[in-house]
Enzyme design. Structure first.
Site, PDB file in Angstrom:
ATOM      1  N   GLU A   1      85.054   2.640  49.214  1.00  0.00           N
ATOM      2  CA  GLU A   1      83.546   2.413  49.076  1.00  0.00           C
ATOM      3  C   GLU A   1      82.936   3.759  49.155  1.00  0.00           C
ATOM      4  O   GLU A   1      83.013   4.517  49.952  1.00  0.00           O
ATOM      5  CB  GLU A   1      83.168   1.478  50.262  1.00  0.00           C
ATOM      6  CG  GLU A   1      81.454   1.238  49.947  1.00  0.00           C
ATOM      7  CD  GLU A   1      81.048  -0.042  50.576  1.00  0.00           C
ATOM      8  OE1 GLU A   1      81.435  -0.535  51.190  1.00  0.00           O
ATOM      9  OE2 GLU A   1      79.532  -0.074  50.285  1.00  0.00           O
TER      10      GLU A   1
ATOM     11  N   GLU B   1      80.714   8.632  53.146  1.00  0.00           N
ATOM     12  CA  GLU B   1      79.243   8.553  53.236  1.00  0.00           C
ATOM     13  C   GLU B   1      78.503   9.761  53.935  1.00  0.00           C
ATOM     14  O   GLU B   1      79.207  10.016  54.942  1.00  0.00           O
ATOM     15  CB  GLU B   1      78.647   7.155  54.208  1.00  0.00           C
ATOM     16  CG  GLU B   1      77.211   7.182  54.331  1.00  0.00           C
ATOM     17  CD  GLU B   1      76.185   7.224  53.326  1.00  0.00           C
ATOM     18  OE1 GLU B   1      76.241   6.288  52.334  1.00  0.00           O
ATOM     19  OE2 GLU B   1      75.467   8.410  53.357  1.00  0.00           O
TER      20      GLU B   1
ATOM     21  N   ASP C   1      72.556   5.863  44.396  1.00  0.00           N
ATOM     22  CA  ASP C   1      71.131   6.496  44.114  1.00  0.00           C
ATOM     23  C   ASP C   1      70.981   6.486  42.782  1.00  0.00           C
ATOM     24  O   ASP C   1      71.653   7.110  42.027  1.00  0.00           O
ATOM     25  CB  ASP C   1      71.196   7.973  44.816  1.00  0.00           C
ATOM     26  CG  ASP C   1      71.414   7.875  46.142  1.00  0.00           C
ATOM     27  OD1 ASP C   1      70.813   6.977  46.969  1.00  0.00           O
ATOM     28  OD2 ASP C   1      71.964   8.645  46.984  1.00  0.00           O
TER      29      ASP C   1
ATOM     30  N   LYS D   1      64.914  10.506  37.344  1.00  0.00           N
ATOM     31  CA  LYS D   1      64.294  11.483  36.367  1.00  0.00           C
ATOM     32  C   LYS D   1      65.452  12.016  35.473  1.00  0.00           C
ATOM     33  O   LYS D   1      66.515  12.279  35.942  1.00  0.00           O
ATOM     34  CB  LYS D   1      63.816  12.550  37.309  1.00  0.00           C
ATOM     35  CG  LYS D   1      62.534  12.182  38.021  1.00  0.00           C
ATOM     36  CD  LYS D   1      61.735  13.287  38.848  1.00  0.00           C
ATOM     37  CE  LYS D   1      60.577  12.693  39.715  1.00  0.00           C
ATOM     38  NZ  LYS D   1      60.165  13.552  40.527  1.00  0.00           N
TER      39      LYS D   1
END
Ligand SMILES: C[S@@+](CC[C@H](N)C(=O)[O-])C[C@H]1O[C@@H](n2cnc3c(N)ncnc32)[C@H](O)[C@@H]1O
Length: 154
Positions: free
Chosen positions: A57, A82, A131, A135
């Site tokens: 993951e 993470e 995420d 932009k």
């Protein structure tokens, strides 16, 4: 193309609220026991001592999904990556409370671990709610980009 597979800079939060004493103790005591080794090639034998199927993951957040999947398949090995310290604490809580012995954690960039796995190593890979970096100038930060997808496909 520059993307997270070539440009190894991590973006986003690395730490949030200060850890309470018990949380800091988990990081000090349990994390080293379940951490992915820092160097060298990786496979199921290195990580779990046998030849089991591996699941991976990227960006497990607080580890709910990682722990849930690991509890459902105790004969599989789970690698979770993470960089967010408070998220890693969440996963460590699950590992301790649920008695999971089939999870290994890397507190850092998932690309560093994916790079060290031989091709055709993984049965499954999860990338849940990455995420978005909406932009245009942040496009190179997106995990759903050619470099990471090539690595995952391999
Ligand atoms: C939007 S959050 C989603 C968290 C979780 N997957 C969920 O669905 O709740 C994205 C997560 O990816 C992590 N992340 C960002 N870049 C990463 C990288 N290169 N390697 C591993 N995790 C990363 C972030 O720290 C964050 O926890």
């Amino acid at each position: 193309m520059v993307d997270p597979a070539t440009h190894r800079q991590l973006y986003g939060r690395r730490a949030g609220h200060k850890l309470r004493t018990g949380q800091a103790a988990l990081v000090e005591e349990l994390l080293p026991q379940v951490a992915v080794p820092e160097t060298g090639p990786l496979d199921a034998m290195v990580l779990f001592g046998d030849d089991r199927p591996l699941e991976f993951e990227i960006g497990f957040g607080a580890g709910e999904h990682l722990a849930g999947q690991a509890a459902m398949r105790p004969d599989h090995g789970f690698i979770g990556c993470e960089p967010f310290l408070n998220g890693v604490v969440g996963a460590l809580n699950h590992i301790r409370d649920d008695g999971l012995d089939n999870v290994r954690l890397h507190m850092g960039n998932a690309i560093e671990v994916l790079d060290r796995l031989p091709d055709a190593s993984l049965d499954r890979l999860y990338l849940l709610h990455p995420d978005p970096w909406p932009k245009p100038r942040h496009a190179k930060r997106r995990m759903v980009n050619d470099g990471p997808l090539d690595l995952i496909a391999a």
